[in-house]
Design an enzyme around this catalytic site. Structure first.
Site, mmCIF file in Angstrom:
data_model
loop_
_atom_site.group_PDB
_atom_site.id
_atom_site.type_symbol
_atom_site.label_atom_id
_atom_site.label_comp_id
_atom_site.label_asym_id
_atom_site.label_seq_id
_atom_site.Cartn_x
_atom_site.Cartn_y
_atom_site.Cartn_z
ATOM 1 N N ASN A 12 66.339 32.287 28.128
ATOM 2 C CA ASN A 12 67.140 31.692 29.205
ATOM 3 C C ASN A 12 68.625 31.980 28.927
ATOM 4 O OD1 ASN A 12 68.785 29.754 30.570
ATOM 5 N ND2 ASN A 12 66.977 28.531 30.997
ATOM 6 N N ASP A 14 71.257 31.049 30.889
ATOM 7 C CA ASP A 14 72.167 30.173 31.646
ATOM 8 C C ASP A 14 73.485 29.925 30.919
ATOM 9 O OD1 ASP A 14 70.152 29.878 33.479
ATOM 10 O OD2 ASP A 14 69.650 27.812 32.930
ATOM 11 N N HIS A 15 73.388 29.720 29.595
ATOM 12 C CA HIS A 15 74.601 29.248 28.905
ATOM 13 C C HIS A 15 75.562 30.367 28.512
ATOM 14 C CE1 HIS A 15 73.369 25.301 29.620
ATOM 15 N NE2 HIS A 15 72.199 25.520 29.050
ATOM 16 N N ARG A 23 86.106 29.806 31.854
ATOM 17 C CA ARG A 23 87.379 30.461 32.122
ATOM 18 C C ARG A 23 87.453 31.082 33.512
ATOM 19 N NH1 ARG A 23 91.030 31.591 27.867
ATOM 20 N NH2 ARG A 23 91.026 29.664 26.695
ATOM 21 N N HIS A 48 68.468 29.743 35.760
ATOM 22 C CA HIS A 48 68.378 28.586 36.658
ATOM 23 C C HIS A 48 69.590 28.584 37.590
ATOM 24 C CE1 HIS A 48 68.033 23.861 36.881
ATOM 25 N NE2 HIS A 48 68.002 24.429 38.071
ATOM 26 N N ARG A 50 71.461 26.603 39.812
ATOM 27 C CA ARG A 50 71.561 25.186 40.183
ATOM 28 C C ARG A 50 72.292 25.054 41.507
ATOM 29 N NH1 ARG A 50 70.620 21.563 35.432
ATOM 30 N NH2 ARG A 50 71.126 19.910 36.892
ATOM 31 N N ARG A 54 76.763 25.609 38.467
ATOM 32 C CA ARG A 54 77.600 25.357 37.287
ATOM 33 C C ARG A 54 77.479 26.469 36.237
ATOM 34 N NH1 ARG A 54 74.472 20.270 34.560
ATOM 35 N NH2 ARG A 54 74.717 19.438 36.653
ATOM 36 N N HIS A 55 76.373 27.196 36.227
ATOM 37 C CA HIS A 55 76.307 28.346 35.306
ATOM 38 C C HIS A 55 75.938 29.625 36.070
ATOM 39 C CE1 HIS A 55 72.238 26.751 35.018
ATOM 40 N NE2 HIS A 55 72.546 25.818 34.140
ATOM 41 N N GLU A 75 64.384 29.849 37.903
ATOM 42 C CA GLU A 75 64.248 28.387 37.955
ATOM 43 C C GLU A 75 65.071 27.845 39.103
ATOM 44 O OE1 GLU A 75 65.415 26.506 34.374
ATOM 45 O OE2 GLU A 75 63.881 27.460 33.181
ATOM 46 N N THR A 105 71.588 18.412 31.637
ATOM 47 C CA THR A 105 70.545 19.436 31.618
ATOM 48 C C THR A 105 69.331 18.860 32.325
ATOM 49 O OG1 THR A 105 69.204 20.871 30.192
ATOM 50 C CG2 THR A 105 69.710 18.693 29.329
ATOM 51 N N THR A 106 68.294 19.680 32.501
ATOM 52 C CA THR A 106 67.100 19.211 33.209
ATOM 53 C C THR A 106 66.421 18.135 32.364
ATOM 54 O OG1 THR A 106 66.922 21.484 33.966
ATOM 55 C CG2 THR A 106 65.076 20.042 34.446
ATOM 56 N N GLU A 156 54.821 24.521 33.155
ATOM 57 C CA GLU A 156 55.640 24.594 31.945
ATOM 58 C C GLU A 156 55.823 23.172 31.438
ATOM 59 O OE1 GLU A 156 58.882 27.303 31.818
ATOM 60 O OE2 GLU A 156 60.001 26.070 30.383
ATOM 61 N N HIS A 199 62.229 23.729 26.535
ATOM 62 C CA HIS A 199 63.368 22.813 26.610
ATOM 63 C C HIS A 199 63.695 22.233 25.245
ATOM 64 C CE1 HIS A 199 66.442 20.115 28.070
ATOM 65 N NE2 HIS A 199 66.422 20.826 29.178
ATOM 66 N N GLY A 200 64.869 22.597 24.774
ATOM 67 C CA GLY A 200 65.374 22.025 23.525
ATOM 68 C C GLY A 200 64.799 22.658 22.271
ATOM 69 N N GLY A 221 66.589 28.750 25.595
ATOM 70 C CA GLY A 221 67.926 29.188 25.980
ATOM 71 C C GLY A 221 69.039 28.683 25.098
ATOM 72 N N HIS A 222 69.379 27.414 25.257
ATOM 73 C CA HIS A 222 70.614 26.877 24.682
ATOM 74 C C HIS A 222 70.754 27.172 23.197
ATOM 75 C CE1 HIS A 222 73.320 23.698 23.158
ATOM 76 N NE2 HIS A 222 73.982 23.986 24.242
HETATM 77 N N1 PXP Z 1 62.422 25.634 30.628
HETATM 78 C C1 PXP Z 1 62.964 25.005 31.694
HETATM 79 C C2 PXP Z 1 62.099 24.758 32.875
HETATM 80 C C3 PXP Z 1 64.321 24.635 31.690
HETATM 81 O O1 PXP Z 1 64.841 24.016 32.758
HETATM 82 C C4 PXP Z 1 65.108 24.936 30.566
HETATM 83 C C5 PXP Z 1 66.551 24.577 30.548
HETATM 84 O O2 PXP Z 1 67.214 25.088 31.609
HETATM 85 C C6 PXP Z 1 64.512 25.613 29.511
HETATM 86 C C7 PXP Z 1 63.150 25.924 29.539
HETATM 87 C C8 PXP Z 1 65.286 26.021 28.288
HETATM 88 O O3 PXP Z 1 65.785 24.923 27.644
HETATM 89 P P1 PXP Z 1 66.841 25.138 26.472
HETATM 90 O O4 PXP Z 1 68.041 25.775 27.092
HETATM 91 O O5 PXP Z 1 67.080 23.764 25.977
HETATM 92 O O6 PXP Z 1 66.185 26.033 25.454
#
Ligand code: PXP
Length: 250
Positions: A12, A14-15, A23, A48, A50, A54-55, A75, A105-106, A156, A199-200, A221-222
């Protein structure tokens, strides 16, 4: 029953866009990150879009569809605006996620059971367009059954509660969450759903989830984007891949 094939890693990005948007310029470029992730062995890219942009932006999605050789997992919230965008791009997969403007976050899984009728109608044109529809849900039997009834091909499982408990040192709670995830991965698989999780997840939390034989894809992702600051994106992904493969082999 065991799942087939290699455990896929969806990265992912996004970040990367979060840092760029801090910036308002063009750097760092999420498309470059997507290409680097692809070269490092990512099996897919997740982004994702949104509602508040935001990203990831609309232009990022367009660019990703053009540059990627691996599948895009798009997403989005279950809104008319996002459905129109998804139908325009027809990404490989659409993952429906809950979205609240005020959240960082979600935070939880999608409430499918209470919105079964609306969501069944919502995903029908996406499936007709050839998108694989995935639903991001908590490890909750009611939600999994509802996701199955509306015709989702993939669920998921939200690993956030497990990862949070682990990060806070609440081992018993983390174990309980893991057990729930394992049971629900198995139940979803028995229903015929493809099981993803995410997630996480970090280097410290990924192994037990990767070891569930029913799980076919992790979306991360993060942590990876953060780790890329220290290691570079390629090596950060290689290490995650190694941990996933080791857990699967054990
Ligand atoms: N899966 C889904 C459905 C998510 O919404 C996210 C976060 O956007 C992730 C996975 C990845 O989560 P993380 O960025 O915490 O790894």
């Amino acid at each position: 029953m065991a799942a087939q094939g290699k455990l896929r890693l969806g990265v992912n990005i996004d970040h990367v866009a979060t840092v760029r948007n801090a910036r308002g310029g063009a750097y760092p470029d999420p498309l470059r990150a997507a290409r680097a992730a692809q070269e490092a062995g990512a099996d897919g890219i997740t982004a994702h879009l949104r509602e508040d942009r935001r990203h990831i932006t609309d232009a990022d999605i367009e660019g990703l569809q053009e540059v990627l050789n691996v599948p895009l997992n798009f997403e989005m919230a279950a809104t008319k605006e996002m459905q129109t965008i998804a139908l325009r791009h027809k990404p490989h997969a659409v993952c429906l996620v809950p979205e609240k403007r005020e959240e960082r976050t979600t935070e939880g899984g999608l409430e499918v059971a209470r919105e079964e009728n609306r969501l069944a109608h919502f995903i029908a044109p996406l499936r007709e367009a050839g998108c694989r529809v995935s639903i991001f849900i908590a490890a909750d039997l009611r939600q999994i059954e509802a996701a199955n009834r509306i015709g989702a091909e993939v669920i998921e499982l939200h690993t956030g509660a497990y990862c949070d408990a682990f990060a806070e040192g609440h081992w018993e709670e983390a174990q309980k969450e893991l057990q729930k995830l394992e049971e629900m991965a198995s139940y979803g698989h028995e229903l015929g759903l493809e099981i993803h999780a995410g997630h996480g997840l970090t280097y410290d939390t990924v192994s037990p989830i990767a070891a569930f034989p029913q799980v076919q894809e992790l979306n991360i992702g993060h942590f990876l984007i953060g780790e890329a600051i220290f290691l570079g994106l390629g090596p950060a992904i290689h290490e995650m891949r190694r941990l996933m493969d080791d857990a699967r082999a054990d």
